[in-house]
Scaffold this motif. Structure first.
Motif, PDB file in Angstrom:
ATOM      1  N   HIS A 169       0.839  -1.193   0.000  1.00 51.68           N
ATOM      2  CA  HIS A 169       0.000   0.000   0.000  1.00 51.68           C
ATOM      3  C   HIS A 169       0.881   1.254   0.000  1.00 51.68           C
TER       4      HIS A 169
ATOM      5  N   HIS B 119     -10.273  -3.259  -2.111  1.00 52.79           N
ATOM      6  CA  HIS B 119     -10.869  -2.919  -0.809  1.00 52.79           C
ATOM      7  C   HIS B 119     -12.347  -3.253  -0.872  1.00 52.79           C
TER       8      HIS B 119
ATOM      9  N   ARG C 218     -14.228   3.927  -0.131  1.00 61.21           N
ATOM     10  CA  ARG C 218     -13.448   4.772   0.766  1.00 61.21           C
ATOM     11  C   ARG C 218     -14.108   6.114   1.029  1.00 61.21           C
TER      12      ARG C 218
ATOM     13  N   TYR D 149     -16.091   7.011   4.377  1.00 57.03           N
ATOM     14  CA  TYR D 149     -15.505   6.979   5.714  1.00 57.03           C
ATOM     15  C   TYR D 149     -15.322   8.364   6.343  1.00 57.03           C
TER      16      TYR D 149
ATOM     17  N   TYR E 205      -8.664   5.168   9.159  1.00 56.50           N
ATOM     18  CA  TYR E 205      -9.950   5.406   8.507  1.00 56.50           C
ATOM     19  C   TYR E 205     -11.077   5.647   9.491  1.00 56.50           C
TER      20      TYR E 205
ATOM     21  N   ALA F 212     -12.377  -0.173   4.106  1.00 55.47           N
ATOM     22  CA  ALA F 212     -11.996   0.821   3.101  1.00 55.47           C
ATOM     23  C   ALA F 212     -10.620   0.551   2.531  1.00 55.47           C
ATOM     24  N   ALA F 213      -9.787  -0.174   3.269  1.00 52.29           N
ATOM     25  CA  ALA F 213      -8.417  -0.440   2.813  1.00 52.29           C
ATOM     26  C   ALA F 213      -8.036  -1.908   2.942  1.00 52.29           C
TER      27      ALA F 213
END
Length: 263
Positions: A82, A118, A122, A125, A203, A215-216
């Motif tokens: 990442h 994911h 995202r 969030y 997050y 989200a990740a």
């Protein structure tokens, strides 16, 4: 950059902060809510994860603060690719000639660090967890939006010691990414958990042992299953990719993470 000895409280500003001897022969650099670690072994250094790009500028000062130098750095090992763990990997590989090791399944992501799987969108969030907005802004200020991809990731095996300073054992722990690996120093009782288990989720801003928000995280069910692989290390100290060290044993950490669930 400020420095502290293990046990001091950290500020919540996102400014770079070095904690020397967070574990035997291990030092922690926290910058914009992201951790990277330096393992010392007989005058040589392995760096675990490479944070965000802004950390590259202060790396020589970090090395000097622990009584080392760039010539001592023999390897970088990434837990996953990442963007917030790949920050200065391209620079240290290109400018210092340091090899960067990671699981083969991270090779594509290392070249394209923003193209990660994911489970949840995202964008929702920051609305659901507005406290994350300043956290994400600090990460952006440290270069989170301009991480360069890395070609030539050195493939590492699993369930074996890497031939780098410290000889960490690779613990395959997929879920957060498909090739995520934790790193274990059995003789020192230390586990670098990467983002397989964190004590601060950027997050949601929730603290305490947990799996990173969907989200990740590519596969949250797999991430929860991988906690058992961390248990098998029986590590006394867990050093996560985000958040404070956990010193109450890995099994207590994974139990708390299972109870917390995934947001």
């Amino acid at each position: 950059m400020s420095a502290e000895h293990s046990g001091s409280r950290r500020p919540r500003t996102g400014a770079p902060r070095l904690t020397r001897h967070v574990a035997p022969g291990v030092h922690r650099l926290e910058h914009a809510h992201v951790n990277c670690y330096l393992i010392e072994d007989q005058g040589q250094v392995t760096i675990v994860d490479t944070g965000l790009p802004a950390s590259w500028r202060i790396l020589p000062d970090v090395l000097a603060a622990i009584g080392s130098s760039r010539s001592a750095v023999q390897a970088v090992v990434i837990t996953h690719a990442h963007f917030d763990h790949l920050g200065f990997a391209h620079a240290i590989h290109q400018d210092w000639g340091v090899p960067v090791h990671g699981h083969p399944d991270e090779a594509y992501l290392a070249v394209h660090p923003y193209r990660y799987a994911h489970e949840s969108p995202r964008i929702r969030y920051p609305f659901r967890y507005p406290g994350s907005i300043p956290v994400l802004a600090r990460m952006a200020g440290a270069g989170a939006l301009r991480v360069r991809g890395l070609e030539g990731l050195q493939a590492m095996g699993i369930d074996a010691a890497l031939d780098v300073p410290g000889r960490p054992r690779v613990v395959f722990s997929p879920g957060h990414t498909f090739g995520h690996c934790a790193l274990h120093l059995p003789e020192r009782g230390v586990l670098f958990s990467g983002d397989a288990l964190v004590t601060f989720d950027p997050y949601t801003t929730e603290r305490g042992p947990r799996v990173v928000a969907a989200a990740a995280t590519a596969d949250t069910a797999e991430a929860l299953r991988s906690l058992s692989r961390l248990d098998d290390t029986e590590a006394a100290t867990v050093l996560p990719g985000h958040g404070e060290p956990w010193r109450h044993g890995v099994r207590a950490a994974t139990a708390a993470a299972r109870e917390a669930g995934v947001r």
